[in-house]
Write an enzyme that holds these catalytic residues in place. Structure first.
Site, PDB file in Angstrom:
ATOM      1  N   TYR A  10      39.984  46.383  73.424  1.00 26.16           N
ATOM      2  CA  TYR A  10      40.459  45.911  74.814  1.00 26.16           C
ATOM      3  C   TYR A  10      42.313  46.128  73.597  1.00 26.16           C
ATOM      4  CZ  TYR A  10      42.846  43.018  78.667  1.00 26.16           C
ATOM      5  OH  TYR A  10      43.711  42.055  79.212  1.00 26.16           O
ATOM      6  N   THR A  37      45.324  33.389  83.224  1.00 19.17           N
ATOM      7  CA  THR A  37      45.979  33.067  84.388  1.00 19.17           C
ATOM      8  C   THR A  37      44.843  32.592  84.778  1.00 19.17           C
ATOM      9  OG1 THR A  37      47.709  34.947  83.793  1.00 19.17           O
ATOM     10  CG2 THR A  37      47.175  33.687  85.821  1.00 19.17           C
TER      11      THR A  37
END
Ligand code: UDP
Length: 313
Positions: free
Chosen positions: A146, A176
């Site tokens: 990632y 988030t």
């Protein structure tokens, strides 16, 4: 009418962005291959003539008919257990997918904003993290698929900006949360909420001394919207600097959910888990006049309403 392509449209952030751009009067093309996204997140948009959905994997050549004003590239597995399960797809969507979308933006003369991440800082040696910090990433560790895909994405995006004069924006997104997060995505917030609601043990990894800084989704969307419309092409952090240890976070969730059966249990710390994370948001404040408005206590209360509705127990 301005037209925007949003990749990862059926995902958590992508779907909130679709809502925002529809609300602002845009035509929205949502694209997703649904490997981690869920059509439920955007089914309310299907009746609208301003919205269309394209089922497509952006790591393959991307074609969209007609003009495009903006592209937002938000497609990617985004939780550590997802990218452990799908390492090759994660690498491909950040690299090949980004390349395809940059090519599309160039062809359409569209402005493109790519979703980067605080993971470009890896396990940071500088705290809080400013955009000029280069990071401390293990390229061959489990998170490398990632982190390095996103670092390549930034490099490729800057190259198209520099060599082709493409209008590009790079947002570095910190943790988030909010409605539409997948309950089982393995990330700490949905996991703790589900465990607390079900009256199970909240699985704190390691001693829980590692820190994170959680941003409510509405604040993130506002930051992305402002960045897209700005003229700033260097990377910019968007996140909420309210930092907390994972152990204290577990305690906060326990207090909020208030289920006497739930308690804290400890599990092994995953490999390469960053020890600290907090965004320095001076740039976003100065350049975008953006600052998060939802404090963690308030945001977690909103998130709890969502999780109570979707967690089976
Ligand atoms: N974590 C935890 N228990 C869980 C899931 C995660 O203690 O059940 C920890 C994890 O080790 C990390 C932090 O919570 O330190 C945030 O993890 P998450 O997977 O949400 O995302 P990350 O910020 O690591 O990408």
């Amino acid at each position: 009418m301005k037209k925007v392509l949003i990749t990862g449209a059926a995902g958590f952030l992508g779907s909130h962005l679709c809502d925002r751009f529809i609300k602002e009067g845009y035509r929205v093309i949502g694209m997703d291959n649904l490997i981690t996204g869920n059509l439920k997140n955007i089914e309310h948009l299907f009746p609208l003539k301003e919205f269309e959905f394209h089922f497509h994997d952006v790591s393959k050549f991307v074609h969209v008919p007609g003009h495009l004003d903006y592209i937002l590239h938000f497609a990617s597995p985004a939780s550590p257990i997802d990218y452990l399960k799908m390492p090759i797809q994660t690498l491909k969507v950040g690299s090949l997918g980004t390349h395809n979308l940059l090519g599309l933006a160039k062809e359409k003369r569209a402005r493109i904003l790519v979703a980067s991440t605080s993971e470009v800082y890896g396990d940071p040696l500088v705290h809080p993290q400013r955009e000029d910090y280069w990071g401390n990433v293990n390229p061959v560790g489990p998170r490398g698929v990632y982190d390095e895909a996103k670092r390549f994405q930034e490099a490729m995006t800057m190259a198209y900006h520099t060599y082709h004069g493409l209008e590009t924006r790079i947002v570095r997104i910190f943790n988030t949360y909010g409605p539409r997060m997948r309950v089982n995505d393995g990330r700490v917030l949905p996991t703790f909420f589900s465990q607390a609601i079900r009256g199970e043990g909240l699985t704190v990894f390691g001693s829980g001394s590692q820190t994170r800084s959680f941003c409510y989704v509405d604040d993130l969307v506002e930051g992305v919207y402002r960045l897209l419309l700005s003229d700033y092409s260097q990377p910019i952090n968007i996140g909420n600097p309210e930092e907390i240890t994972i152990l204290d976070f577990a305690r906060q969730v326990l207090r909020l959910v208030n289920n006497p059966k739930a308690k804290i249990v400890y599990r092994d710390l995953p490999i390469d888990d960053p020890k600290i994370r907090q965004p320095d948001i001076s740039k976003a404040k100065n350049i975008l006049q953006w600052t998060p408005l939802v404090c963690r206590q308030e945001g977690l209360k909103k998130a709890l309403l969502y999780f109570r509705a979707v967690v089976p127990y």
